[in-house]
Design an enzyme around this catalytic site. Structure first.
Site, mmCIF file in Angstrom:
data_model
loop_
_atom_site.group_PDB
_atom_site.id
_atom_site.type_symbol
_atom_site.label_atom_id
_atom_site.label_comp_id
_atom_site.label_asym_id
_atom_site.label_seq_id
_atom_site.Cartn_x
_atom_site.Cartn_y
_atom_site.Cartn_z
ATOM 1 N N SER A 70 186.557 -21.071 83.428
ATOM 2 C CA SER A 70 186.123 -21.546 84.820
ATOM 3 C C SER A 70 186.941 -22.899 84.709
ATOM 4 C CB SER A 70 184.916 -21.855 85.250
ATOM 5 O OG SER A 70 184.170 -20.668 85.137
ATOM 6 N N ASN A 150 187.920 -8.570 85.878
ATOM 7 C CA ASN A 150 186.856 -8.528 85.020
ATOM 8 C C ASN A 150 185.903 -7.310 85.301
ATOM 9 O OD1 ASN A 150 186.993 -10.794 87.211
ATOM 10 N ND2 ASN A 150 184.667 -10.783 86.763
ATOM 11 N N GLN A 178 190.165 -12.086 80.566
ATOM 12 C CA GLN A 178 189.609 -10.910 80.228
ATOM 13 C C GLN A 178 190.820 -10.246 79.126
ATOM 14 O OE1 GLN A 178 186.880 -9.121 80.511
ATOM 15 N NE2 GLN A 178 185.758 -10.615 81.737
ATOM 16 N N SER A 198 189.287 -17.754 77.644
ATOM 17 C CA SER A 198 187.807 -18.392 77.190
ATOM 18 C C SER A 198 187.417 -17.703 76.075
ATOM 19 C CB SER A 198 186.824 -18.010 78.406
ATOM 20 O OG SER A 198 185.537 -18.111 77.959
ATOM 21 N N HIS A 200 184.359 -17.001 74.651
ATOM 22 C CA HIS A 200 183.250 -16.250 74.410
ATOM 23 C C HIS A 200 183.526 -14.758 75.109
ATOM 24 C CE1 HIS A 200 181.418 -16.076 78.584
ATOM 25 N NE2 HIS A 200 182.323 -16.965 78.892
ATOM 26 N N THR A 236 185.190 -36.311 74.183
ATOM 27 C CA THR A 236 185.208 -36.040 72.842
ATOM 28 C C THR A 236 185.232 -34.601 72.566
ATOM 29 O OG1 THR A 236 184.017 -37.745 72.293
ATOM 30 C CG2 THR A 236 184.090 -36.392 70.429
ATOM 31 N N CYS A 323 178.135 -12.956 87.857
ATOM 32 C CA CYS A 323 178.113 -14.172 88.805
ATOM 33 C C CYS A 323 177.295 -13.477 90.068
ATOM 34 C CB CYS A 323 179.387 -14.957 89.091
ATOM 35 S SG CYS A 323 180.323 -15.118 87.846
HETATM 36 C C1 LIG Z 1 184.473 -14.969 82.190
HETATM 37 C C2 LIG Z 1 185.389 -15.375 83.306
HETATM 38 C C3 LIG Z 1 185.752 -16.424 83.771
HETATM 39 C C4 LIG Z 1 184.908 -17.708 83.320
HETATM 40 O O1 LIG Z 1 185.209 -17.963 82.014
HETATM 41 P P1 LIG Z 1 183.832 -19.135 81.402
HETATM 42 O O2 LIG Z 1 184.249 -19.472 79.942
HETATM 43 O O3 LIG Z 1 182.654 -18.187 81.351
HETATM 44 O O4 LIG Z 1 183.830 -20.246 82.485
HETATM 45 C C5 LIG Z 1 186.902 -16.693 84.651
HETATM 46 N N1 LIG Z 1 187.672 -15.421 84.759
HETATM 47 C C6 LIG Z 1 187.326 -14.333 84.414
HETATM 48 C C7 LIG Z 1 188.467 -13.163 84.757
HETATM 49 C C8 LIG Z 1 186.308 -14.126 83.676
HETATM 50 O O5 LIG Z 1 186.122 -12.835 83.025
#
Ligand SMILES: *Cc1c(COP(=O)(O)O)cnc(C)c1O
Length: 394
Positions: A70, A150, A178, A198, A200, A236, A323
Protein backbone atom coordinates in the site's frame (compact mmCIF):
# COMPACT_ATOMS: atom_id res chain seq x y z
CA UNK A 1 -7.27 -26.55 8.07
CA UNK A 2 -7.13 -26.05 4.32
CA UNK A 3 -5.72 -22.62 3.65
CA UNK A 4 -6.93 -21.29 0.29
CA UNK A 5 -6.47 -17.56 0.76
CA UNK A 6 -2.88 -16.94 -0.26
CA UNK A 7 -3.86 -13.79 -2.17
CA UNK A 8 -4.80 -12.24 1.19
CA UNK A 9 -1.58 -13.30 2.84
CA UNK A 10 0.87 -16.19 2.88
CA UNK A 11 2.52 -18.03 5.72
CA UNK A 12 6.06 -16.84 6.38
CA UNK A 13 8.58 -19.43 5.19
CA UNK A 14 10.73 -21.21 7.74
CA UNK A 15 13.94 -19.68 6.40
CA UNK A 16 12.47 -16.16 6.32
CA UNK A 17 11.29 -16.54 9.92
CA UNK A 18 14.72 -17.88 10.93
CA UNK A 19 16.42 -14.92 9.23
CA UNK A 20 14.19 -12.57 11.16
CA UNK A 21 14.70 -14.23 14.50
CA UNK A 22 18.46 -14.39 14.27
CA UNK A 23 18.73 -10.72 13.24
CA UNK A 24 16.48 -9.68 16.12
CA UNK A 25 18.67 -11.62 18.51
CA UNK A 26 22.09 -10.84 17.11
CA UNK A 27 22.17 -7.95 14.65
CA UNK A 28 19.73 -5.52 16.21
CA UNK A 29 21.79 -2.37 15.86
CA UNK A 30 20.55 0.77 14.11
CA UNK A 31 21.85 0.79 10.51
CA UNK A 32 22.35 4.57 10.76
CA UNK A 33 24.76 4.24 13.70
CA UNK A 34 28.38 4.74 12.76
CA UNK A 35 29.95 2.19 15.12
CA UNK A 36 30.60 -1.30 13.82
CA UNK A 37 27.56 -2.92 15.46
CA UNK A 38 25.27 -0.51 13.61
CA UNK A 39 27.24 -0.92 10.41
CA UNK A 40 26.68 -4.67 10.62
CA UNK A 41 22.93 -4.03 10.38
CA UNK A 42 23.62 -1.64 7.50
CA UNK A 43 25.45 -4.42 5.67
CA UNK A 44 22.49 -6.74 6.15
CA UNK A 45 20.21 -4.06 4.74
CA UNK A 46 22.35 -3.44 1.66
CA UNK A 47 22.77 -7.15 0.98
CA UNK A 48 18.97 -7.52 1.04
CA UNK A 49 18.68 -4.61 -1.39
CA UNK A 50 21.14 -6.28 -3.78
CA UNK A 51 19.35 -9.63 -3.58
CA UNK A 52 15.92 -8.14 -4.19
CA UNK A 53 17.18 -5.99 -7.06
CA UNK A 54 18.77 -9.05 -8.69
CA UNK A 55 15.49 -10.99 -8.66
CA UNK A 56 13.57 -8.28 -10.56
CA UNK A 57 16.40 -7.18 -12.83
CA UNK A 58 16.95 -3.82 -11.14
CA UNK A 59 19.95 -1.96 -9.78
CA UNK A 60 20.16 -1.92 -5.93
CA UNK A 61 20.03 1.90 -6.03
CA UNK A 62 16.56 1.62 -7.56
CA UNK A 63 15.06 -0.25 -4.57
CA UNK A 64 13.39 1.65 -1.70
CA UNK A 65 12.07 -0.25 1.32
CA UNK A 66 8.55 0.55 2.51
CA UNK A 67 6.01 -0.75 5.02
CA UNK A 68 4.32 -2.82 2.31
CA UNK A 69 2.44 -2.74 -0.96
CA UNK A 70 0.00 0.00 0.00
CA UNK A 71 2.73 2.45 0.92
CA UNK A 72 4.70 1.65 -2.24
CA UNK A 73 1.59 2.26 -4.37
CA UNK A 74 0.88 5.58 -2.64
CA UNK A 75 4.46 6.77 -2.99
CA UNK A 76 4.88 5.70 -6.60
CA UNK A 77 1.67 7.36 -7.76
CA UNK A 78 2.13 10.55 -5.73
CA UNK A 79 5.71 10.92 -6.91
CA UNK A 80 4.76 10.53 -10.57
CA UNK A 81 1.83 12.93 -10.13
CA UNK A 82 4.09 15.56 -8.59
CA UNK A 83 6.65 15.19 -11.37
CA UNK A 84 3.84 15.55 -13.91
CA UNK A 85 2.30 18.58 -12.23
CA UNK A 86 5.66 20.37 -12.39
CA UNK A 87 5.42 20.13 -16.18
CA UNK A 88 1.75 21.03 -16.25
CA UNK A 89 0.73 17.40 -16.92
CA UNK A 90 -2.10 16.36 -14.66
CA UNK A 91 -3.76 13.41 -16.39
CA UNK A 92 -3.39 9.83 -15.07
CA UNK A 93 -4.51 6.57 -16.69
CA UNK A 94 -5.40 3.49 -14.66
CA UNK A 95 -7.95 0.68 -14.71
CA UNK A 96 -11.27 0.11 -12.99
CA UNK A 97 -10.13 -2.99 -11.12
CA UNK A 98 -6.99 -1.80 -9.37
CA UNK A 99 -6.38 -2.44 -5.68
CA UNK A 100 -7.84 0.20 -3.36
CA UNK A 101 -4.31 1.36 -2.49
CA UNK A 102 -4.18 2.63 -6.07
CA UNK A 103 -7.82 3.66 -6.57
CA UNK A 104 -8.10 5.61 -3.33
CA UNK A 105 -4.81 7.41 -3.98
CA UNK A 106 -6.16 8.37 -7.42
CA UNK A 107 -9.42 9.59 -5.83
CA UNK A 108 -7.43 11.89 -3.59
CA UNK A 109 -5.40 13.18 -6.51
CA UNK A 110 -8.65 13.95 -8.35
CA UNK A 111 -9.70 16.08 -5.40
CA UNK A 112 -6.33 17.80 -5.69
CA UNK A 113 -6.96 18.74 -9.33
CA UNK A 114 -5.70 15.76 -11.32
CA UNK A 115 -7.82 14.09 -13.98
CA UNK A 116 -8.04 10.30 -13.94
CA UNK A 117 -9.15 7.98 -16.76
CA UNK A 118 -10.05 4.45 -15.62
CA UNK A 119 -9.84 1.96 -18.47
CA UNK A 120 -12.40 -0.79 -19.00
CA UNK A 121 -11.09 -4.29 -18.26
CA UNK A 122 -13.65 -6.22 -20.37
CA UNK A 123 -15.32 -9.48 -19.45
CA UNK A 124 -12.04 -11.35 -19.22
CA UNK A 125 -10.37 -8.89 -16.83
CA UNK A 126 -7.60 -7.76 -19.14
CA UNK A 127 -6.58 -4.26 -20.22
CA UNK A 128 -5.48 -4.08 -23.84
CA UNK A 129 -2.33 -2.15 -24.77
CA UNK A 130 -4.32 -0.40 -27.55
CA UNK A 131 -6.68 1.04 -24.94
CA UNK A 132 -3.73 2.54 -23.11
CA UNK A 133 -2.32 3.98 -26.32
CA UNK A 134 -5.66 5.57 -27.23
CA UNK A 135 -6.11 7.06 -23.77
CA UNK A 136 -2.67 8.74 -23.61
CA UNK A 137 -2.89 12.52 -24.09
CA UNK A 138 -0.41 15.39 -24.28
CA UNK A 139 -0.95 16.01 -20.57
CA UNK A 140 -0.74 12.38 -19.37
CA UNK A 141 1.95 12.01 -16.70
CA UNK A 142 1.36 8.44 -15.50
CA UNK A 143 -0.10 5.09 -16.47
CA UNK A 144 -0.67 2.74 -13.52
CA UNK A 145 -1.92 -0.77 -14.31
CA UNK A 146 -1.58 -3.73 -11.96
CA UNK A 147 0.57 -6.70 -13.00
CA UNK A 148 -1.94 -9.32 -11.85
CA UNK A 149 -5.32 -8.76 -10.26
CA UNK A 150 -5.68 -9.80 -6.62
CA UNK A 151 -9.27 -11.02 -6.93
CA UNK A 152 -9.59 -12.68 -10.33
CA UNK A 153 -5.90 -13.35 -10.91
CA UNK A 154 -5.75 -12.06 -14.48
CA UNK A 155 -2.25 -11.19 -15.71
CA UNK A 156 -1.99 -7.98 -17.73
CA UNK A 157 0.09 -7.43 -20.90
CA UNK A 158 2.56 -5.37 -18.89
CA UNK A 159 5.50 -5.49 -21.30
CA UNK A 160 3.41 -4.18 -24.21
CA UNK A 161 1.80 -1.48 -22.06
CA UNK A 162 5.25 -0.46 -20.80
CA UNK A 163 6.55 -0.26 -24.36
CA UNK A 164 3.75 2.13 -25.32
CA UNK A 165 4.45 4.31 -22.28
CA UNK A 166 8.17 4.43 -23.16
CA UNK A 167 7.36 5.41 -26.72
CA UNK A 168 5.02 8.18 -25.55
CA UNK A 169 7.32 9.38 -22.76
CA UNK A 170 4.83 8.65 -19.98
CA UNK A 171 5.84 7.09 -16.65
CA UNK A 172 4.56 3.56 -16.07
CA UNK A 173 3.82 2.17 -12.62
CA UNK A 174 2.61 -1.34 -11.90
CA UNK A 175 1.23 -2.73 -8.65
CA UNK A 176 3.01 -6.08 -8.86
CA UNK A 177 2.09 -7.26 -5.36
CA UNK A 178 0.37 -10.40 -6.65
CA UNK A 179 3.00 -11.07 -9.30
CA UNK A 180 6.40 -10.73 -7.63
CA UNK A 181 7.53 -14.12 -6.32
CA UNK A 182 4.82 -15.94 -8.30
CA UNK A 183 5.42 -15.23 -11.98
CA UNK A 184 8.48 -13.84 -13.79
CA UNK A 185 8.87 -10.07 -13.35
CA UNK A 186 11.78 -8.14 -14.82
CA UNK A 187 11.64 -4.37 -14.70
CA UNK A 188 14.00 -3.89 -17.64
CA UNK A 189 12.44 -6.40 -20.01
CA UNK A 190 8.94 -5.39 -18.95
CA UNK A 191 9.56 -1.65 -19.50
CA UNK A 192 8.54 -0.72 -15.95
CA UNK A 193 9.45 2.64 -14.38
CA UNK A 194 7.86 2.15 -10.95
CA UNK A 195 6.82 -1.11 -9.27
CA UNK A 196 5.28 -2.01 -5.91
CA UNK A 197 5.71 -5.30 -4.06
CA UNK A 198 4.89 -6.70 -0.63
CA UNK A 199 6.72 -9.40 1.34
CA UNK A 200 3.70 -11.07 2.96
CA UNK A 201 2.32 -12.06 -0.44
CA UNK A 202 5.39 -14.23 -1.17
CA UNK A 203 6.01 -15.91 2.21
CA UNK A 204 7.84 -13.01 3.79
CA UNK A 205 6.70 -11.10 6.88
CA UNK A 206 3.84 -8.60 7.03
CA UNK A 207 4.47 -4.87 7.20
CA UNK A 208 7.37 -4.74 4.76
CA UNK A 209 7.61 -4.22 1.03
CA UNK A 210 9.55 -2.31 -1.56
CA UNK A 211 9.21 0.24 -4.30
CA UNK A 212 11.34 0.03 -7.43
CA UNK A 213 11.91 3.40 -9.08
CA UNK A 214 14.05 3.50 -12.21
CA UNK A 215 17.16 5.70 -12.22
CA UNK A 216 16.37 9.35 -12.75
CA UNK A 217 12.84 9.12 -11.34
CA UNK A 218 12.77 11.44 -8.39
CA UNK A 219 10.60 10.05 -5.62
CA UNK A 220 8.61 12.27 -3.33
CA UNK A 221 8.68 11.17 0.32
CA UNK A 222 5.45 10.40 2.13
CA UNK A 223 7.18 10.30 5.52
CA UNK A 224 9.51 13.08 6.61
CA UNK A 225 12.28 12.62 9.14
CA UNK A 226 15.74 11.13 8.93
CA UNK A 227 17.72 10.51 5.78
CA UNK A 228 17.02 6.77 5.51
CA UNK A 229 16.39 5.29 2.04
CA UNK A 230 18.40 8.12 0.44
CA UNK A 231 16.06 10.66 1.98
CA UNK A 232 12.95 9.21 0.35
CA UNK A 233 11.51 7.26 3.29
CA UNK A 234 12.30 8.37 6.81
CA UNK A 235 12.26 6.04 9.80
CA UNK A 236 14.64 3.41 11.17
CA UNK A 237 14.62 0.52 8.75
CA UNK A 238 12.86 -2.75 9.60
CA UNK A 239 16.12 -4.66 9.17
CA UNK A 240 14.87 -8.14 10.21
CA UNK A 241 11.74 -7.76 8.08
CA UNK A 242 13.67 -6.51 5.06
CA UNK A 243 16.25 -9.30 5.28
CA UNK A 244 13.46 -11.86 5.67
CA UNK A 245 11.75 -10.39 2.61
CA UNK A 246 14.97 -10.93 0.63
CA UNK A 247 15.24 -14.52 1.90
CA UNK A 248 11.62 -15.23 0.92
CA UNK A 249 11.98 -13.62 -2.51
CA UNK A 250 15.18 -15.50 -3.37
CA UNK A 251 13.49 -18.73 -2.36
CA UNK A 252 10.37 -17.94 -4.38
CA UNK A 253 12.42 -17.07 -7.45
CA UNK A 254 14.54 -20.21 -7.23
CA UNK A 255 11.59 -22.58 -7.03
CA UNK A 256 9.18 -20.61 -9.20
CA UNK A 257 9.01 -22.72 -12.33
CA UNK A 258 8.38 -26.07 -10.65
CA UNK A 259 6.07 -24.67 -8.04
CA UNK A 260 4.06 -22.80 -10.62
CA UNK A 261 3.56 -25.94 -12.73
CA UNK A 262 2.35 -27.94 -9.71
CA UNK A 263 0.07 -25.12 -8.55
CA UNK A 264 -1.43 -24.68 -12.03
CA UNK A 265 -2.29 -28.38 -12.23
CA UNK A 266 -4.14 -28.15 -8.89
CA UNK A 267 -5.83 -24.92 -9.94
CA UNK A 268 -7.14 -26.45 -13.14
CA UNK A 269 -8.42 -29.48 -11.24
CA UNK A 270 -10.28 -27.14 -8.90
CA UNK A 271 -11.72 -25.11 -11.79
CA UNK A 272 -12.88 -28.28 -13.56
CA UNK A 273 -14.60 -29.47 -10.38
CA UNK A 274 -16.36 -26.19 -9.63
CA UNK A 275 -17.51 -25.83 -13.24
CA UNK A 276 -19.76 -28.86 -12.63
CA UNK A 277 -21.90 -26.78 -10.27
CA UNK A 278 -24.94 -25.59 -12.25
CA UNK A 279 -25.28 -21.85 -12.89
CA UNK A 280 -21.71 -21.03 -11.99
CA UNK A 281 -18.97 -19.24 -13.91
CA UNK A 282 -15.25 -18.69 -13.65
CA UNK A 283 -14.36 -15.02 -13.30
CA UNK A 284 -11.50 -13.70 -15.40
CA UNK A 285 -9.54 -15.13 -18.29
CA UNK A 286 -8.77 -18.84 -17.90
CA UNK A 287 -5.37 -18.70 -19.58
CA UNK A 288 -3.74 -15.41 -18.61
CA UNK A 289 -4.14 -16.13 -14.94
CA UNK A 290 -2.01 -16.46 -11.80
CA UNK A 291 -1.01 -20.10 -11.15
CA UNK A 292 -3.05 -20.35 -7.92
CA UNK A 293 -6.11 -18.18 -8.55
CA UNK A 294 -9.64 -19.56 -8.80
CA UNK A 295 -12.58 -17.16 -8.68
CA UNK A 296 -16.18 -18.21 -9.28
CA UNK A 297 -19.64 -16.73 -9.16
CA UNK A 298 -22.57 -18.94 -8.16
CA UNK A 299 -25.98 -17.63 -9.01
CA UNK A 300 -28.60 -17.29 -6.28
CA UNK A 301 -26.33 -17.24 -3.24
CA UNK A 302 -24.54 -14.83 -0.93
CA UNK A 303 -20.75 -15.01 -0.86
CA UNK A 304 -20.46 -14.18 2.82
CA UNK A 305 -22.61 -17.12 3.95
CA UNK A 306 -20.67 -19.37 1.59
CA UNK A 307 -17.43 -18.36 3.30
CA UNK A 308 -18.72 -18.94 6.80
CA UNK A 309 -20.05 -22.39 5.95
CA UNK A 310 -16.79 -23.31 4.23
CA UNK A 311 -14.96 -22.14 7.35
CA UNK A 312 -17.08 -24.65 9.33
CA UNK A 313 -15.70 -27.31 7.01
CA UNK A 314 -12.14 -26.18 7.67
CA UNK A 315 -11.66 -24.29 4.41
CA UNK A 316 -10.28 -20.75 4.54
CA UNK A 317 -11.37 -18.82 1.47
CA UNK A 318 -12.47 -15.32 0.48
CA UNK A 319 -15.19 -13.62 -1.49
CA UNK A 320 -12.65 -11.35 -3.11
CA UNK A 321 -10.38 -8.81 -1.58
CA UNK A 322 -9.86 -8.86 2.19
CA UNK A 323 -10.57 -5.15 2.14
CA UNK A 324 -14.13 -5.61 0.85
CA UNK A 325 -15.13 -8.39 3.23
CA UNK A 326 -17.12 -6.82 5.99
CA UNK A 327 -18.77 -4.35 3.65
CA UNK A 328 -22.00 -5.14 1.85
CA UNK A 329 -20.96 -3.71 -1.48
CA UNK A 330 -20.10 -6.31 -4.10
CA UNK A 331 -16.51 -6.37 -5.28
CA UNK A 332 -15.55 -3.47 -7.57
CA UNK A 333 -13.46 -5.96 -9.54
CA UNK A 334 -16.42 -8.20 -10.35
CA UNK A 335 -18.52 -5.17 -11.26
CA UNK A 336 -15.67 -3.98 -13.50
CA UNK A 337 -15.78 -7.24 -15.50
CA UNK A 338 -19.50 -6.72 -15.98
CA UNK A 339 -21.00 -8.98 -13.33
CA UNK A 340 -24.35 -7.60 -12.14
CA UNK A 341 -24.82 -6.95 -8.40
CA UNK A 342 -26.81 -10.12 -7.65
CA UNK A 343 -24.25 -12.36 -9.31
CA UNK A 344 -21.23 -10.47 -7.98
CA UNK A 345 -22.54 -11.08 -4.44
CA UNK A 346 -22.21 -14.84 -4.91
CA UNK A 347 -18.47 -14.90 -5.45
CA UNK A 348 -15.75 -17.14 -4.10
CA UNK A 349 -11.99 -16.70 -4.41
CA UNK A 350 -9.73 -19.64 -3.67
CA UNK A 351 -6.04 -18.74 -3.90
CA UNK A 352 -4.07 -21.92 -3.55
CA UNK A 353 -0.47 -23.07 -3.59
CA UNK A 354 1.24 -26.37 -4.20
CA UNK A 355 1.05 -27.45 -0.56
CA UNK A 356 -2.45 -28.84 -1.16
CA UNK A 357 -2.99 -32.44 -2.25
CA UNK A 358 -5.35 -33.61 -5.01
CA UNK A 359 -7.49 -35.13 -2.25
CA UNK A 360 -7.77 -31.74 -0.60
CA UNK A 361 -8.80 -30.18 -3.91
CA UNK A 362 -11.48 -32.86 -4.16
CA UNK A 363 -12.63 -32.05 -0.66
CA UNK A 364 -12.89 -28.33 -1.52
CA UNK A 365 -14.95 -29.10 -4.65
CA UNK A 366 -17.29 -31.41 -2.72
CA UNK A 367 -17.68 -28.89 0.12
CA UNK A 368 -18.45 -25.98 -2.20
CA UNK A 369 -21.02 -28.10 -4.05
CA UNK A 370 -22.76 -29.01 -0.80
CA UNK A 371 -22.74 -25.50 0.60
CA UNK A 372 -23.96 -23.88 -2.63
CA UNK A 373 -26.81 -26.40 -2.84
CA UNK A 374 -27.68 -25.87 0.81
CA UNK A 375 -27.73 -22.06 0.50
CA UNK A 376 -29.80 -22.18 -2.68
CA UNK A 377 -32.31 -24.27 -0.69
CA UNK A 378 -33.54 -21.20 1.13
CA UNK A 379 -32.44 -18.34 -1.13
CA UNK A 380 -35.35 -16.13 -2.31
CA UNK A 381 -33.40 -15.21 -5.45
CA UNK A 382 -32.89 -18.89 -6.29
CA UNK A 383 -36.59 -19.57 -5.73
CA UNK A 384 -37.51 -16.78 -8.17
CA UNK A 385 -35.00 -18.11 -10.69
CA UNK A 386 -36.39 -21.62 -10.44
CA UNK A 387 -39.99 -20.34 -10.68
CA UNK A 388 -39.08 -18.46 -13.85
CA UNK A 389 -39.83 -15.08 -12.27
CA UNK A 390 -36.23 -14.10 -12.87
CA UNK A 391 -33.89 -15.07 -15.68
CA UNK A 392 -30.68 -17.00 -15.09
CA UNK A 393 -27.62 -15.02 -16.04
CA UNK A 394 -25.06 -17.77 -15.56
C1 LIG B 1 -2.11 -7.07 -0.78
C2 LIG B 1 -2.09 -6.11 -1.91
C3 LIG B 1 -1.71 -4.77 -1.71
C4 LIG B 1 -1.40 -4.21 -0.35
O1 LIG B 1 -0.20 -4.71 0.17
P1 LIG B 1 0.10 -4.53 1.74
O2 LIG B 1 1.51 -4.97 1.88
O3 LIG B 1 -0.86 -5.42 2.43
O4 LIG B 1 -0.09 -3.08 2.04
C5 LIG B 1 -1.68 -3.92 -2.80
N1 LIG B 1 -1.98 -4.37 -4.03
C6 LIG B 1 -2.33 -5.65 -4.27
C7 LIG B 1 -2.63 -6.08 -5.65
C8 LIG B 1 -2.42 -6.55 -3.21
O5 LIG B 1 -2.78 -7.81 -3.45
Amino acid sequence: MIYADNAATTKISKSAADTMYSLMQETWGNPSSLYSFGQKAKEVLEKAREEIAAVIGADPKEIYFTSGGSEADNQAIRSAALLGAKKGKKHIISSAFEHHAVLHTLNKLEQEGFEVTLLDVHENGIVLPEQVEEAIREDTCLVTIMFANNEIGTIQPIRAIGEICRKKGVLFHTDAVQAVGHIPVNVRQDNIDLLSASAHKFHGPKGVGFLYAGKGIRLDSLIEGGAQERGKRAGTENVPGIAAMATALKEAAAGMEEKSARTKALRDLLIEGLRQIPHSALNGDAASRLPGNVNFCFEGIEGESLLLLLDDKGIQASSGSACTSGSLDPSHVLLAIGRVHDVAHGSLRLSIEDDLSEEEIGYIVQSVKEVVEYLRGFSPIWRDLMAGKKEFIL
